[in-house]
Scaffold this active site. Structure first.
Site, PDB file in Angstrom:
ATOM      1  N   ARG A 140      37.943  33.118  38.641  1.00 20.34           N
ATOM      2  CA  ARG A 140      39.258  33.760  38.801  1.00 20.34           C
ATOM      3  C   ARG A 140      40.306  32.991  37.980  1.00 20.34           C
ATOM      4  NH1 ARG A 140      42.642  35.130  44.453  1.00 20.34           N
ATOM      5  NH2 ARG A 140      44.540  35.780  43.392  1.00 20.34           N
ATOM      6  N   ASN A 178      36.442  42.938  44.994  1.00 21.31           N
ATOM      7  CA  ASN A 178      37.288  43.373  43.890  1.00 21.31           C
ATOM      8  C   ASN A 178      36.585  43.256  42.558  1.00 21.31           C
ATOM      9  OD1 ASN A 178      39.843  44.393  44.597  1.00 21.31           O
ATOM     10  ND2 ASN A 178      40.471  42.379  45.363  1.00 21.31           N
ATOM     11  N   CYS A 206      40.986  48.794  50.384  1.00 20.78           N
ATOM     12  CA  CYS A 206      41.961  47.781  49.979  1.00 20.78           C
ATOM     13  C   CYS A 206      42.923  47.542  51.133  1.00 20.78           C
ATOM     14  CB  CYS A 206      42.720  48.281  48.757  1.00 20.78           C
ATOM     15  SG  CYS A 206      44.084  47.211  48.285  1.00 20.78           S
ATOM     16  N   ASP A 207      43.342  46.289  51.276  1.00 18.89           N
ATOM     17  CA  ASP A 207      44.262  45.977  52.376  1.00 18.89           C
ATOM     18  C   ASP A 207      45.734  45.944  51.947  1.00 18.89           C
ATOM     19  OD1 ASP A 207      44.557  43.637  50.962  1.00 18.89           O
ATOM     20  OD2 ASP A 207      43.636  42.353  52.465  1.00 18.89           O
ATOM     21  N   HIS A 254      45.342  49.616  43.749  1.00 19.26           N
ATOM     22  CA  HIS A 254      46.375  48.723  43.229  1.00 19.26           C
ATOM     23  C   HIS A 254      47.264  49.450  42.232  1.00 19.26           C
ATOM     24  CE1 HIS A 254      44.170  44.717  44.367  1.00 19.26           C
ATOM     25  NE2 HIS A 254      44.383  45.503  45.398  1.00 19.26           N
ATOM     26  N   TYR A 275      51.493  46.182  43.398  1.00 18.47           N
ATOM     27  CA  TYR A 275      50.732  45.861  42.182  1.00 18.47           C
ATOM     28  C   TYR A 275      51.292  46.543  40.934  1.00 18.47           C
ATOM     29  CZ  TYR A 275      47.124  42.972  44.238  1.00 18.47           C
ATOM     30  OH  TYR A 275      46.468  41.938  44.823  1.00 18.47           O
ATOM     31  N   ARG A 318      47.642  31.702  40.316  1.00 22.99           N
ATOM     32  CA  ARG A 318      47.374  32.049  41.731  1.00 22.99           C
ATOM     33  C   ARG A 318      46.033  31.452  42.202  1.00 22.99           C
ATOM     34  NH1 ARG A 318      49.113  32.500  46.657  1.00 22.99           N
ATOM     35  NH2 ARG A 318      47.647  33.678  47.900  1.00 22.99           N
TER      36      ARG A 318
HETATM   37  P1  NAD Z   1      35.685  33.548  48.232  1.00 21.28           P
HETATM   38  O1  NAD Z   1      35.310  33.029  46.888  1.00 21.28           O
HETATM   39  O2  NAD Z   1      36.234  32.628  49.243  1.00 21.28           O
HETATM   40  O3  NAD Z   1      34.391  34.227  48.875  1.00 21.28           O
HETATM   41  C1  NAD Z   1      33.511  35.023  48.179  1.00 21.28           C
HETATM   42  C2  NAD Z   1      32.075  34.653  48.535  1.00 21.28           C
HETATM   43  O4  NAD Z   1      31.210  35.541  47.823  1.00 21.28           O
HETATM   44  C3  NAD Z   1      31.678  33.209  48.135  1.00 21.28           C
HETATM   45  O5  NAD Z   1      31.189  32.505  49.241  1.00 21.28           O
HETATM   46  C4  NAD Z   1      30.598  33.438  47.079  1.00 21.28           C
HETATM   47  O6  NAD Z   1      29.588  32.447  47.100  1.00 21.28           O
HETATM   48  C5  NAD Z   1      30.043  34.806  47.466  1.00 21.28           C
HETATM   49  N1  NAD Z   1      29.317  35.496  46.397  1.00 21.28           N
HETATM   50  C6  NAD Z   1      29.606  35.534  45.082  1.00 21.28           C
HETATM   51  N2  NAD Z   1      28.711  36.286  44.430  1.00 21.28           N
HETATM   52  C7  NAD Z   1      27.823  36.725  45.358  1.00 21.28           C
HETATM   53  C8  NAD Z   1      26.659  37.536  45.278  1.00 21.28           C
HETATM   54  N3  NAD Z   1      26.239  38.068  44.120  1.00 21.28           N
HETATM   55  N4  NAD Z   1      25.983  37.795  46.432  1.00 21.28           N
HETATM   56  C9  NAD Z   1      26.404  37.279  47.594  1.00 21.28           C
HETATM   57  N5  NAD Z   1      27.493  36.497  47.728  1.00 21.28           N
HETATM   58  C10 NAD Z   1      28.202  36.237  46.616  1.00 21.28           C
HETATM   59  O7  NAD Z   1      36.683  34.759  47.960  1.00 21.28           O
HETATM   60  P2  NAD Z   1      37.841  35.382  48.863  1.00 21.28           P
HETATM   61  O8  NAD Z   1      39.147  34.998  48.295  1.00 21.28           O
HETATM   62  O9  NAD Z   1      37.576  35.130  50.289  1.00 21.28           O
HETATM   63  O10 NAD Z   1      37.665  36.927  48.520  1.00 21.28           O
HETATM   64  C11 NAD Z   1      36.462  37.603  48.688  1.00 21.28           C
HETATM   65  C12 NAD Z   1      36.515  38.951  48.023  1.00 21.28           C
HETATM   66  O11 NAD Z   1      37.344  39.825  48.742  1.00 21.28           O
HETATM   67  C13 NAD Z   1      37.080  38.939  46.600  1.00 21.28           C
HETATM   68  O12 NAD Z   1      36.387  39.888  45.817  1.00 21.28           O
HETATM   69  C14 NAD Z   1      38.493  39.385  46.799  1.00 21.28           C
HETATM   70  O13 NAD Z   1      39.050  39.901  45.623  1.00 21.28           O
HETATM   71  C15 NAD Z   1      38.258  40.438  47.839  1.00 21.28           C
HETATM   72  N6  NAD Z   1      39.425  40.907  48.572  1.00 21.28           N
HETATM   73  C16 NAD Z   1      39.686  42.209  48.471  1.00 21.28           C
HETATM   74  C17 NAD Z   1      40.735  42.754  49.139  1.00 21.28           C
HETATM   75  C18 NAD Z   1      41.020  44.207  48.944  1.00 21.28           C
HETATM   76  O14 NAD Z   1      42.126  44.628  49.166  1.00 21.28           O
HETATM   77  N7  NAD Z   1      40.063  45.006  48.502  1.00 21.28           N
HETATM   78  C19 NAD Z   1      41.536  41.944  49.943  1.00 21.28           C
HETATM   79  C20 NAD Z   1      41.253  40.584  50.028  1.00 21.28           C
HETATM   80  C21 NAD Z   1      40.165  40.065  49.342  1.00 21.28           C
HETATM   81  C1  G6P Z   2      45.769  41.765  48.376  1.00 23.82           C
HETATM   82  C2  G6P Z   2      44.935  42.767  47.628  1.00 23.82           C
HETATM   83  C3  G6P Z   2      43.571  42.226  47.358  1.00 23.82           C
HETATM   84  C4  G6P Z   2      43.635  40.906  46.644  1.00 23.82           C
HETATM   85  C5  G6P Z   2      44.504  39.946  47.416  1.00 23.82           C
HETATM   86  C6  G6P Z   2      44.755  38.696  46.614  1.00 23.82           C
HETATM   87  O1  G6P Z   2      45.289  41.580  49.661  1.00 23.82           O
HETATM   88  O2  G6P Z   2      44.824  43.981  48.304  1.00 23.82           O
HETATM   89  O3  G6P Z   2      42.831  43.159  46.631  1.00 23.82           O
HETATM   90  O4  G6P Z   2      42.351  40.359  46.499  1.00 23.82           O
HETATM   91  O5  G6P Z   2      45.749  40.522  47.695  1.00 23.82           O
HETATM   92  O6  G6P Z   2      45.314  37.751  47.423  1.00 23.82           O
HETATM   93  P1  G6P Z   2      45.248  36.202  47.068  1.00 23.82           P
HETATM   94  O7  G6P Z   2      45.936  35.587  48.235  1.00 23.82           O
HETATM   95  O8  G6P Z   2      43.782  35.867  46.981  1.00 23.82           O
HETATM   96  O9  G6P Z   2      45.958  36.051  45.788  1.00 23.82           O
HETATM   97 MN    MN Z   3      43.269  45.266  47.254  1.00 26.02          MN
END
Ligand code: NAD
Ligand code: G6P
Ligand code: MN
Length: 441
Positions: free
Chosen positions: A93, A147, A169-170, A200, A264, A284
């Site tokens: 990232r 994501n 998405c949250d 987004h 976004y 970030r």
């Molecule tokens: P993080 O790095 O703390 O956790 C992600 C985990 O995924 C890690 O433990 C990593 O080892 C694991 N991982 C990576 N590749 C993998 C694979 N191929 N198979 C199994 N596990 C795997 O990340 P985070 O900040 O907690 O976020 C997690 C995900 O959630 C990110 O993609 C983030 O963008 C997403 N997210 C999405 C939203 C949304 O609105 N859609 C909101 C918040 C977070």
């Molecule tokens: C929001 C979005 C997510 C994104 C996150 C990033 O929750 O909906 O898609 O992953 O923000 O937040 P962060 O705290 O990791 O920058």
């Molecule tokens: Mn999102």
């Protein structure tokens, strides 16, 4: 009531403990017999898993708990896969955010070149997980937060069109909570919304209370002054970078005062501002590593050391509520109205029927029914056509291994000024992502 079995994929995620807490909080309406964690990083997952194991033993010993890196073990006998993986973790990232900044282009987790790079990493891993789910638990649903959700959704539409995956998405939920607070309501669930766009990349066109009264004017009045900052007098509501995003919504709103924007959109409408306000050496990803990741893992380690989670400091928020509400809607047929990322198919009348759009849906045990949006204005349509083309080109590039298509995707992104800058960024991204992307020709 049937008890569900859930696997959380990305068990080592910073959001995993929140989801566990929320599952525990909803057991009465969404009963659970088993929780499993799955991750491909055993060491990272183990810390979160061991702490959650203690928490579960103390609060719900009847729930079977296990964690694994073995797909067969993880995906066998489950009703729901709650997925939130981050392929390449925060280290990648950080690259996504810093590489475009070398060329004065914004670096963001899901928007612009950073989001494109992340998409190229995520597609393969999500498809692999869908295949595991379909092999070992063919009736299960995957609820996916991973994501960049827009690109992931388009990839699953192209490559696994029949799979039972719902992308979510949250961000709208988080903004709606702010709107509710601005209005003095107890919960966002007291509002009924019309919303449309891409992930987004969307707008609220109507917000009403349960009696049908229009709430938009009062929210707009506030947003025109303060954006989505609820209490402008408070020193700081949230982390500085998020506070800035909520405040900037004021300017985003000014561009189209008929609607209320997703935060976004600032990356697409004010990219020059974003670049100017970004420290290219501390983005970030650095903030998240220094704060959320550090805190969550410190809390987990403390629980493990003490052997108890009695004074557990994990937190659950809207992010966790939303995915649990969605699972509950499917498991118990609540017919809740929720925003999902789904194939347009005419819901937005004057927009590509094959686009993955974010719109309200009614969710029940048969999946979801889309709410009809009708025609959207030219401004939104124009922006969305450009952005959806970026997302589709990324997926094309991944499928065909095409350098040309990916260059076009970057060139088309509203965040990139020219094809030559797009090429320079792309060439740097290819080097950084060698271990993750398919080879491009
Ligand atoms: P993080 O790095 O703390 O956790 C992600 C985990 O995924 C890690 O433990 C990593 O080892 C694991 N991982 C990576 N590749 C993998 C694979 N191929 N198979 C199994 N596990 C795997 O990340 P985070 O900040 O907690 O976020 C997690 C995900 O959630 C990110 O993609 C983030 O963008 C997403 N997210 C999405 C939203 C949304 O609105 N859609 C909101 C918040 C977070
Ligand atoms: C929001 C979005 C997510 C994104 C996150 C990033 O929750 O909906 O898609 O992953 O923000 O937040 P962060 O705290 O990791 O920058
Ligand atoms: Mn999102």
């Amino acid at each position: 009531m049937k008890k569900s079995s859930v696997v959380i994929a990305g068990g080592g995620s910073t959001f995993t403990p929140g989801i566990v807490l929320m599952l525990l909080d909803h057991l009465e309406r969404f009963p659970i017999r088993q929780i499993k964690f799955y991750d491909n990083d055993a060491k990272r997952q183990e810390i979160i898993a061991k702490s959650c194991e203690i928490l579960l033993r103390e609060r719900a010993p009847e729930i079977a708990f296990s964690y694994t890196t073995d797909p067969e073990q993880a995906f066998t006998d489950v009703d729901f896969v709650m997925a939130h993986i981050r392929v390449g973790k925060y280290a990648m990232r950080e690259q996504d955010e810093k590489i475009p900044m070398r060329y004065n282009v914004l670096g963001q987790e899901t928007c612009g070149p950073g989001g494109i790079a992340y998409g190229m990493r995520s597609i393969g891993a999500i498809i692999e997980m869908i295949d595991f789910m379909e092999k070992y638990s063919p009736n299960a649903w995957m609820l996916n937060y991973s994501n960049p959700a827009a690109i992931v959704a388009e990839a699953t539409r192209r490559l696994r069109p029949k799979s039972k995956i719902i992308n979510i998405c949250d961000m709208p939920v988080g903004i709606e909570e702010r709107m509710a607070a601005i209005l003095g309501l107890k919960s966002r669930k007291e509002m009924q919304v019309m919303y449309y766009g891409l992930n987004h990349f969307g707008w609220w066109s109507d917000i009403r209370d349960s009696a049908g009264r229009d709430l938009m004017p009062r929210i707009k009045e506030h947003v025109a002054k303060y954006g989505y900052v609820v209490n402008p007098k408070a020193h700081q509501e949230t982390e500085p970078s998020w506070n800035d995003t909520y405040a900037k919504a004021k300017d985003v709103y000014a561009v189209d005062p008929d609607t209320l924007p997703n935060t976004y959109l600032k990356y697409y409408l004010f990219p020059d501002y974003v670049v100017k306000h970004t420290d290219p050496n501390h983005t970030r990803a650095n903030e998240v590593m220094e704060h959320r990741e550090k805190n969550v893992f410190a809390i987990a380690r403390e629980i493990i050391e003490k052997g108890t989670a009695k004074e557990c400091k994990f937190e659950a928020d809207a992010h966790a509520t939303y995915i649990v509400d969605l699972a509950d809607a499917i498991a118990t047929n609540t017919k809740a109205r929720m925003l999902l990322i789904v194939e347009n198919g005419g819901a937005i009348e004057n927009f590509d029927p094959t686009a993955m759009v974010e719109i309200p849906c009614i969710v029940g045990s048969n999946g979801y029914e889309k709410v009809c949006i009708g025609r959207i204005p030219q401004f939104q349509k124009g922006l969305m056509e450009q952005q959806v083309s970026v997302e589709k080109l990324v997926v094309e590039a991944w499928i065909s291994g095409s350098y040309q298509k990916l260059w076009q995707a970057l060139t088309l992104s509203k965040t990139v000024p020219s094809a030559s800058v797009a090429k320079q960024i792309l060439d740097d991204l290819i080097v950084a992502n060698r271990a993750y992307w398919p080879e491009l020709k």
